[in-house]
Design a protein around this motif. Structure first.
Motif, PDB file in Angstrom:
ATOM      1  N   GLY A  88      13.173   6.311 -35.982  1.00 39.18           N
ATOM      2  CA  GLY A  88      13.703   7.156 -34.917  1.00 39.18           C
ATOM      3  C   GLY A  88      14.918   6.589 -34.212  1.00 39.18           C
ATOM      4  O   GLY A  88      15.445   7.210 -33.284  1.00 39.18           O
ATOM      5  N   PHE A  89      15.390   5.400 -34.625  1.00 39.49           N
ATOM      6  CA  PHE A  89      16.558   4.815 -33.968  1.00 39.49           C
ATOM      7  C   PHE A  89      17.808   5.629 -34.315  1.00 39.49           C
ATOM      8  O   PHE A  89      18.091   5.887 -35.487  1.00 39.49           O
ATOM      9  N   ASP A  90      18.541   6.026 -33.299  1.00 41.58           N
ATOM     10  CA  ASP A  90      19.762   6.806 -33.495  1.00 41.58           C
ATOM     11  C   ASP A  90      20.950   5.893 -33.205  1.00 41.58           C
ATOM     12  O   ASP A  90      21.332   5.689 -32.060  1.00 41.58           O
ATOM     13  N   GLN A  91      21.543   5.318 -34.260  1.00 40.30           N
ATOM     14  CA  GLN A  91      22.611   4.354 -34.051  1.00 40.30           C
ATOM     15  C   GLN A  91      23.861   5.000 -33.455  1.00 40.30           C
ATOM     16  O   GLN A  91      24.669   4.314 -32.827  1.00 40.30           O
ATOM     17  N   TYR A  92      24.020   6.306 -33.647  1.00 37.26           N
ATOM     18  CA  TYR A  92      25.206   6.983 -33.110  1.00 37.26           C
ATOM     19  C   TYR A  92      25.054   7.213 -31.602  1.00 37.26           C
ATOM     20  O   TYR A  92      26.004   7.070 -30.842  1.00 37.26           O
ATOM     21  N   ARG A  93      23.847   7.560 -31.164  1.00 37.55           N
ATOM     22  CA  ARG A  93      23.607   7.677 -29.728  1.00 37.55           C
ATOM     23  C   ARG A  93      23.611   6.298 -29.082  1.00 37.55           C
ATOM     24  O   ARG A  93      24.139   6.118 -27.988  1.00 37.55           O
ATOM     25  N   ALA A  94      23.056   5.303 -29.771  1.00 37.02           N
ATOM     26  CA  ALA A  94      23.000   3.945 -29.231  1.00 37.02           C
ATOM     27  C   ALA A  94      24.397   3.356 -29.034  1.00 37.02           C
ATOM     28  O   ALA A  94      24.599   2.500 -28.174  1.00 37.02           O
ATOM     29  N   ALA A  95      25.358   3.815 -29.819  1.00 38.48           N
ATOM     30  CA  ALA A  95      26.720   3.283 -29.712  1.00 38.48           C
ATOM     31  C   ALA A  95      27.286   3.476 -28.307  1.00 38.48           C
ATOM     32  O   ALA A  95      28.074   2.653 -27.827  1.00 38.48           O
ATOM     33  N   SER A  96      26.894   4.551 -27.633  1.00 41.46           N
ATOM     34  CA  SER A  96      27.429   4.821 -26.298  1.00 41.46           C
ATOM     35  C   SER A  96      26.597   4.192 -25.192  1.00 41.46           C
ATOM     36  O   SER A  96      26.959   4.284 -24.021  1.00 41.46           O
ATOM     37  N   ASP A  97      25.493   3.563 -25.555  1.00 37.89           N
ATOM     38  CA  ASP A  97      24.633   2.897 -24.575  1.00 37.89           C
ATOM     39  C   ASP A  97      25.245   1.539 -24.191  1.00 37.89           C
ATOM     40  O   ASP A  97      25.703   0.793 -25.062  1.00 37.89           O
ATOM     41  N   SER A  98      25.214   1.223 -22.891  1.00 30.93           N
ATOM     42  CA  SER A  98      25.862  -0.014 -22.429  1.00 30.93           C
ATOM     43  C   SER A  98      25.184  -1.266 -22.977  1.00 30.93           C
ATOM     44  O   SER A  98      25.839  -2.304 -23.135  1.00 30.93           O
ATOM     45  N   GLU A  99      23.876  -1.201 -23.242  1.00 32.45           N
ATOM     46  CA  GLU A  99      23.164  -2.362 -23.760  1.00 32.45           C
ATOM     47  C   GLU A  99      23.085  -2.367 -25.287  1.00 32.45           C
ATOM     48  O   GLU A  99      23.176  -3.425 -25.911  1.00 32.45           O
ATOM     49  N   ARG A 116      30.344   1.120 -31.584  1.00 33.88           N
ATOM     50  CA  ARG A 116      29.238   1.130 -32.542  1.00 33.88           C
ATOM     51  C   ARG A 116      28.022   0.483 -31.913  1.00 33.88           C
ATOM     52  O   ARG A 116      28.138  -0.282 -30.932  1.00 33.88           O
ATOM     53  N   ALA A 117      26.846   0.788 -32.457  1.00 31.30           N
ATOM     54  CA  ALA A 117      25.615   0.156 -31.996  1.00 31.30           C
ATOM     55  C   ALA A 117      25.587  -1.301 -32.439  1.00 31.30           C
ATOM     56  O   ALA A 117      26.232  -1.674 -33.423  1.00 31.30           O
ATOM     57  N   ARG A 118      24.851  -2.127 -31.702  1.00 34.24           N
ATOM     58  CA  ARG A 118      24.715  -3.536 -32.088  1.00 34.24           C
ATOM     59  C   ARG A 118      23.736  -3.687 -33.261  1.00 34.24           C
ATOM     60  O   ARG A 118      23.677  -4.752 -33.883  1.00 34.24           O
ATOM     61  N   TYR A 119      22.961  -2.652 -33.520  1.00 32.69           N
ATOM     62  CA  TYR A 119      21.953  -2.680 -34.585  1.00 32.69           C
ATOM     63  C   TYR A 119      22.191  -1.507 -35.534  1.00 32.69           C
ATOM     64  O   TYR A 119      22.769  -0.489 -35.147  1.00 32.69           O
ATOM     65  N   ALA A 120      21.743  -1.665 -36.747  1.00 35.30           N
ATOM     66  CA  ALA A 120      21.841  -0.563 -37.718  1.00 35.30           C
ATOM     67  C   ALA A 120      20.686  -0.691 -38.707  1.00 35.30           C
ATOM     68  O   ALA A 120      20.278  -1.802 -39.063  1.00 35.30           O
ATOM     69  N   PRO A 121      20.165   0.451 -39.156  1.00 38.43           N
ATOM     70  CA  PRO A 121      19.085   0.395 -40.142  1.00 38.43           C
ATOM     71  C   PRO A 121      19.633   0.151 -41.545  1.00 38.43           C
ATOM     72  O   PRO A 121      20.780   0.503 -41.847  1.00 38.43           O
ATOM     73  N   VAL A 122      18.832  -0.492 -42.371  1.00 41.54           N
ATOM     74  CA  VAL A 122      19.105  -0.586 -43.804  1.00 41.54           C
ATOM     75  C   VAL A 122      17.838  -0.123 -44.523  1.00 41.54           C
ATOM     76  O   VAL A 122      16.740  -0.213 -43.967  1.00 41.54           O
TER      77      VAL A 122
END
Length: 259
Positions: A88-99, A116-122
């Motif tokens: 359920g992690f949304d790396q595109y939404r997370a990119a705009s998150d300050s943390e 970009r997000a600090r994390y990404a799924p593989v």
């Protein structure tokens, strides 16, 4: 309470509104769960298709469970992490998150995505008791839109086994040819990086000369879509480079593909 009293009228109106609100809330909750489930299955299909595992009659959820091991990667050092839940992690939404996200400096922003997000799924693909491929999410600016897709690499982490986009807004018949199966088939077997792990893959203008020593890193350009072709090159070089999955790919080349 008299049947024609004002208080009874208000009571009946209140009860009708209360029951209706319960029905609406219950329906919305049910549809939200279905929408989330459908979105998850759609993502599963995209990843399985890029790994060439999807068949028309496949049970998507079962195939995913049998073949795919999702892991979360901390992009800064390429390590696996449980700091965020991969499901359920949304790396595109997370990119705009300050943390969870950060701004990309202009000199590094080859993909033209700004943050970009600090994390990404593989997604590790099982083949018996080993992993035969890894599927990586990639995105970046084309001519008119941001292109979102996946690239699958064989266990040497240099050879393309699948590539494609699941969302973009490029011009049909021109940049939109990024969806053309004949063009996508040209990617299979191409090398994304040299022996030192430096990204070399590129979409060139015109056709690849097989006698060119760089041919193994090159893919035919899209006719009439120079900007989109350049965008595909740039987004791949960004995500396969040092600011993207580069540290992770380096670790896996040294350690062997594992979960």
């Amino acid at each position: 309470m008299a049947n024609d009293s004002v208080a009874r009228t208000f009571l009946v109106a209140f009860l009708v509104c209360f029951v209706c609100s319960l029905l609406v809330s219950g329906t919305a909750a049910g549809l939200r769960a279905k929408k989330e489930r459908d979105a998850r299955l759609s993502q599963y299909r995209e990843v399985l298709a890029i790994a060439d595992l999807m068949t028309r009659d496949a049970d998507v959820a079962q195939l995913w469970e049998e073949k795919v091991v999702p892991r979360m990667v901390k992009l800064a050092d390429g390590s696996y992490t449980d700091a965020v839940d991969v499901e359920g992690f949304d790396q595109y939404r997370a990119a705009s998150d300050s943390e969870l996200g950060h701004t990309i400096s202009p000199d590094k922003d080859l993909a033209d995505i700004k943050r970009r997000a600090r994390y990404a799924p593989v997604y590790l693909i099982r083949d018996g008791d080993r992993f035969s491929q890894v599927v990586l999410p990639v995105h970046g600016k084309g001519l008119w839109s941001t292109l979102y897709g996946y690239i699958a690499l064989e266990s040497d982490l240099r050879t393309v086994s699948g590539f494609g986009f699941y969302e973009h807004g490029e011009t049909p018949g021109l940049g939109g040819e990024v969806d053309n199966p004949q063009w996508l088939a040209k990617w299979e077997g191409k090398k994304v990086a040299d022996e030192e792990g430096v990204p070399r893959i590129e979409v060139i203008k015109g056709s690849v000369d097989p006698d060119n020593p760089r041919a193994r890193y090159q893919v035919d350009g899209l006719s009439g879509a120079t900007a989109t072709s350049r965008g595909v090159t740039n987004l791949l070089r960004y995500w396969l480079g040092e600011d993207g999955f580069g540290p992770y790919l380096k670790r896996m080349r040294e350690e062997g593909l594992h979960d």
